[in-house]
Design an enzyme around this catalytic site. Structure first.
Site, PDB file in Angstrom:
ATOM      1  N   HIS A 118       0.838  -1.201   0.000  1.00  0.00           N
ATOM      2  CA  HIS A 118       0.000   0.000   0.000  1.00  0.00           C
ATOM      3  C   HIS A 118       0.875   1.254   0.000  1.00  0.00           C
ATOM      4  CE1 HIS A 118      -4.052  -1.845   1.143  1.00  0.00           C
ATOM      5  NE2 HIS A 118      -3.228  -2.847   0.916  1.00  0.00           N
ATOM      6  N   ASP A 143      -5.523   5.874   2.462  1.00  0.00           N
ATOM      7  CA  ASP A 143      -5.724   4.480   2.079  1.00  0.00           C
ATOM      8  C   ASP A 143      -7.133   3.987   2.420  1.00  0.00           C
ATOM      9  OD1 ASP A 143      -3.544   2.070   1.503  1.00  0.00           O
ATOM     10  OD2 ASP A 143      -5.404   1.393   2.467  1.00  0.00           O
ATOM     11  N   ALA A 180      13.375  -8.431  -3.132  1.00  0.00           N
ATOM     12  CA  ALA A 180      14.108  -8.302  -4.398  1.00  0.00           C
ATOM     13  C   ALA A 180      13.808  -6.955  -5.053  1.00  0.00           C
ATOM     14  CB  ALA A 180      13.669  -9.416  -5.335  1.00  0.00           C
ATOM     15  N   HIS A 190       1.875 -14.031  -8.099  1.00  0.00           N
ATOM     16  CA  HIS A 190       0.723 -14.400  -7.263  1.00  0.00           C
ATOM     17  C   HIS A 190      -0.488 -13.515  -7.603  1.00  0.00           C
ATOM     18  CE1 HIS A 190       1.895 -10.728  -5.389  1.00  0.00           C
ATOM     19  NE2 HIS A 190       1.116 -10.864  -4.331  1.00  0.00           N
ATOM     20  N   ASN A 201      -0.356  -4.817  -7.560  1.00  0.00           N
ATOM     21  CA  ASN A 201       0.865  -4.089  -7.930  1.00  0.00           C
ATOM     22  C   ASN A 201       1.728  -4.936  -8.859  1.00  0.00           C
ATOM     23  OD1 ASN A 201       0.714  -1.599  -6.220  1.00  0.00           O
ATOM     24  ND2 ASN A 201       0.585  -3.140  -4.616  1.00  0.00           N
ATOM     25  N   GLN A 211      -6.619 -11.835  -5.526  1.00  0.00           N
ATOM     26  CA  GLN A 211      -5.666 -12.293  -6.538  1.00  0.00           C
ATOM     27  C   GLN A 211      -6.312 -13.220  -7.581  1.00  0.00           C
ATOM     28  OE1 GLN A 211      -2.797 -14.002  -3.848  1.00  0.00           O
ATOM     29  NE2 GLN A 211      -2.444 -12.022  -2.865  1.00  0.00           N
TER      30      GLN A 211
HETATM   31  N1  UDP Z   1       8.001  -6.266  -4.151  1.00  0.00           N
HETATM   32  C1  UDP Z   1       9.347  -6.033  -4.362  1.00  0.00           C
HETATM   33  N2  UDP Z   1      10.227  -7.008  -4.016  1.00  0.00           N
HETATM   34  C2  UDP Z   1       9.846  -8.191  -3.478  1.00  0.00           C
HETATM   35  C3  UDP Z   1       8.463  -8.419  -3.265  1.00  0.00           C
HETATM   36  C4  UDP Z   1       7.570  -7.444  -3.615  1.00  0.00           C
HETATM   37  O1  UDP Z   1       9.741  -4.973  -4.848  1.00  0.00           O
HETATM   38  O2  UDP Z   1      10.696  -9.030  -3.203  1.00  0.00           O
HETATM   39  C5  UDP Z   1       7.032  -5.189  -4.468  1.00  0.00           C
HETATM   40  C6  UDP Z   1       6.380  -5.391  -5.811  1.00  0.00           C
HETATM   41  O3  UDP Z   1       7.127  -4.752  -6.819  1.00  0.00           O
HETATM   42  C7  UDP Z   1       5.024  -4.770  -5.586  1.00  0.00           C
HETATM   43  C8  UDP Z   1       4.740  -4.972  -4.108  1.00  0.00           C
HETATM   44  O4  UDP Z   1       6.006  -5.221  -3.511  1.00  0.00           O
HETATM   45  O5  UDP Z   1       5.073  -3.393  -5.862  1.00  0.00           O
HETATM   46  C9  UDP Z   1       3.831  -6.156  -3.821  1.00  0.00           C
HETATM   47  O6  UDP Z   1       2.523  -5.776  -4.024  1.00  0.00           O
HETATM   48  P1  UDP Z   1       1.427  -6.769  -4.606  1.00  0.00           P
HETATM   49  O7  UDP Z   1       0.159  -6.005  -4.674  1.00  0.00           O
HETATM   50  O8  UDP Z   1       1.890  -7.365  -5.870  1.00  0.00           O
HETATM   51  O9  UDP Z   1       1.358  -7.973  -3.573  1.00  0.00           O
HETATM   52  P2  UDP Z   1       1.163  -8.121  -1.998  1.00  0.00           P
HETATM   53  O10 UDP Z   1       2.484  -7.895  -1.381  1.00  0.00           O
HETATM   54  O11 UDP Z   1       0.119  -7.128  -1.560  1.00  0.00           O
HETATM   55  O12 UDP Z   1       0.702  -9.532  -1.854  1.00  0.00           O
END
Ligand code: UDP
Length: 473
Positions: A20, A117, A338, A355, A359, A380
């Site tokens: 978020h 948010d 990462a 997944h 984002n 998802q």
């Molecule tokens: N992300 C990242 N590195 C990681 C894991 C996640 O930069 O190792 C970032 C990814 O680029 C995205 C966010 O974290 O912007 C994850 O958001 P998403 O909505 O995809 O999934 P959530 O974490 O809510 O399950």
């Protein structure tokens, strides 16, 4: 925007969790680049994470969560903090206790609007009492919001059926009951408190000034229209916000600065040929059982493709025997966080196993990549439908059950994972067509945020509207 926009003061307040926080930082950067004056309200720990990626012109304003008062561990300033389910409730309570401190910030700074948010519904009341418009930041797609709305309407009719078709949507979307985001299932569990929070979210969202979406019109136009016209919301699609900054330093530092890891990834990827690497990541908290991780390891190995695999699970050594040696030079495993944007946008990457968090889905779209979809929970499974059935840039791995518990979730075998990777990265007619579509979506995404693009224009319209209606001139 001219000098008037320079006067527009927007206050951003994200919910405290990476998925978020990151898009809201990007959004704040975008509005700053369009001439708005930005205050970004967050906690100390989160401020240190975002400092390297937030525009210098943005004023970071710190707000402190009284964690000790709510029995939370020291430094528990975000919802990604590992907590027992009982304490999770306290975290939301601690955040809601910021009602008065938030009010004091509004009293002192008198912004023209707040962007807060969806998980901070109480901010609506604070802003409304001070006559300040509140925009909701929705971190998910128009498509998912439309599905949720349709699901609520048809839920009583689903009965014992294993699957059902959602009514009144632009496409025929059929869902398995096991894939639905059904909040009623929280009743009687330690997460029951979320029912109250969602009730409040649903109550205040229509009363808020409107909703800003991290999406772009061309991506899901029929659902953006449905969201506006059928669900009756005031919506601005202003994304994809992750495209706000294209430089390597920003992409490396997003979500936590790790310069060594970023340059290791780049060095590794530079040696690979164009489009040859699969990137596998399940968001900020995609956990799996050891049995599932082993299947994944074997499936990736058997696919014969190069890969970067992000594993969020702890440091237990569950690798199959001799695995390190066997994948040397072909597979890179990253434990923890990462630099996702950096990896996705490297020319050597040709596919993304995701997944389907919104984002990540959108970041895959921006990078012009076809995807293997492996949803685990939340909305998802809906994003999977969008990627696979509507946009036709995804291949399902076959995850059918909404279950955040890695130990009870059905296992997907190595042979299935191998076949999905071969399909995604292969040269068959379908794969080539999927790749072509993905590339076009990536180009459309970039066009949307460029001058004259749909998201660019939406931002202009929104800022102008806020300037025109402001009370504090
Ligand atoms: N992300 C990242 N590195 C990681 C894991 C996640 O930069 O190792 C970032 C990814 O680029 C995205 C966010 O974290 O912007 C994850 O958001 P998403 O909505 O995809 O999934 P959530 O974490 O809510 O399950």
């Amino acid at each position: 925007m001219g000098s008037k926009a320079n006067d527009l003061h927007m206050l951003f307040f994200p919910f405290m969790m990476q998925s978020h926080l990151l898009p809201l930082v990007d959004m704040a950067n975008i509005f700053a680049s369009r001439g708005a004056r930005i205050t970004f309200l967050t906690t100390d720990v989160n401020a240190s994470i975002i400092r390297p990626t937030i525009d210098d012109s943005v004023h970071l304003h710190i707000i402190s969560i009284p964690y000790a008062e709510f029995g939370l561990p020291d430094g528990c300033e975000d919802n990604d903090f590992p907590l027992s389910l009982d304490l999770r409730k306290n975290f939301f309570k601690a955040v809601a206790s910021l009602y008065h401190p938030f009010d004091a910030v509004l009293r002192d700074l008198i912004p023209d609007c707040v962007v807060t948010d969806m998980f901070l519904p109480w901010t609506y009341h604070v802003a409304a009492a001070r006559g300040i418009p509140r925009l909701v930041f929705q971190g998910i797609s128009n498509f998912s919001l439309c599905i949720m709305d349709a699901y609520e309407r048809c839920r009583p009719l689903v009965g014992e059926a294993e699957s059902f078709v959602l009514p009144g949507l632009p496409h025929r979307i059929e869902l398995l009951k096991t894939q639905a985001l059904d909040l009623n299932k929280l009743a009687g569990t330690p997460m029951e408190f979320m029912l109250e929070i969602f009730k409040e979210i649903n109550e205040v969202e229509p009363k808020s000034y409107g909703t800003v979406m991290n999406s772009f019109y061309e991506l899901e136009s029929e659902y953006a229209d449905h969201h506006r016209e059928v669900m009756g919301r005031r919506v601005w699609n202003i994304g994809p916000v992750s495209l706000c900054n294209q430089n390597v330093t920003y992409k490396s530092a997003r979500g936590g600065e790790q310069p060594t890891l970023a340059s290791e990834c780049l060095k590794w990827l530079d040696k690979k040929s164009r489009g040859s690497v699969v990137y596998i990541c399940f968001g900020s908290k995609g956990l799996f059982s050891v049995a599932q991780l082993k299947e994944m390891a074997l499936g990736l190995e058997a696919s014969n493709h190069s890969f970067i695999w992000v594993v969020q699970n702890g440091k237990n050594n569950w690798f199959p025997e001799g695995y390190d040696e066997r994948i040397k030079g072909r597979g890179m495993v990253i434990r923890g966080w990462a630099p996702q944007l950096l990896i996705l946008n490297h020319i050597a990457v040709g596919g993304f196993v995701t997944h389907c968090g919104w984002n990540s889905s959108l970041e895959g779209i921006c990078a012009g990549l076809p995807m293997i979809t492996w949803p685990l929970g939340a909305e998802q499974f809906y994003n999977e439908k969008l990627l696979v059935e509507v946009l036709k840039v995804g291949v399902e791995v076959g995850s059918k059950v909404f279950d955040f518990n890695p130990e009870t979730r059905p296992i997907i075998e190595a042979s299935i994972i191998e076949a999905a990777v071969r399909n995604l990265m292969g040269e068959g007619e379908e794969a080539v067509e999927r790749r072509r579509r993905a590339k076009i979506l990536g180009e459309n995404a970039r066009r949307a945020i460029e001058k004259g693009g749909s998201s660019y224009n939406e931002i202009e319209k929104l800022m102008q509207e806020l300037i025109n209606q402001r009370k504090h001139v």
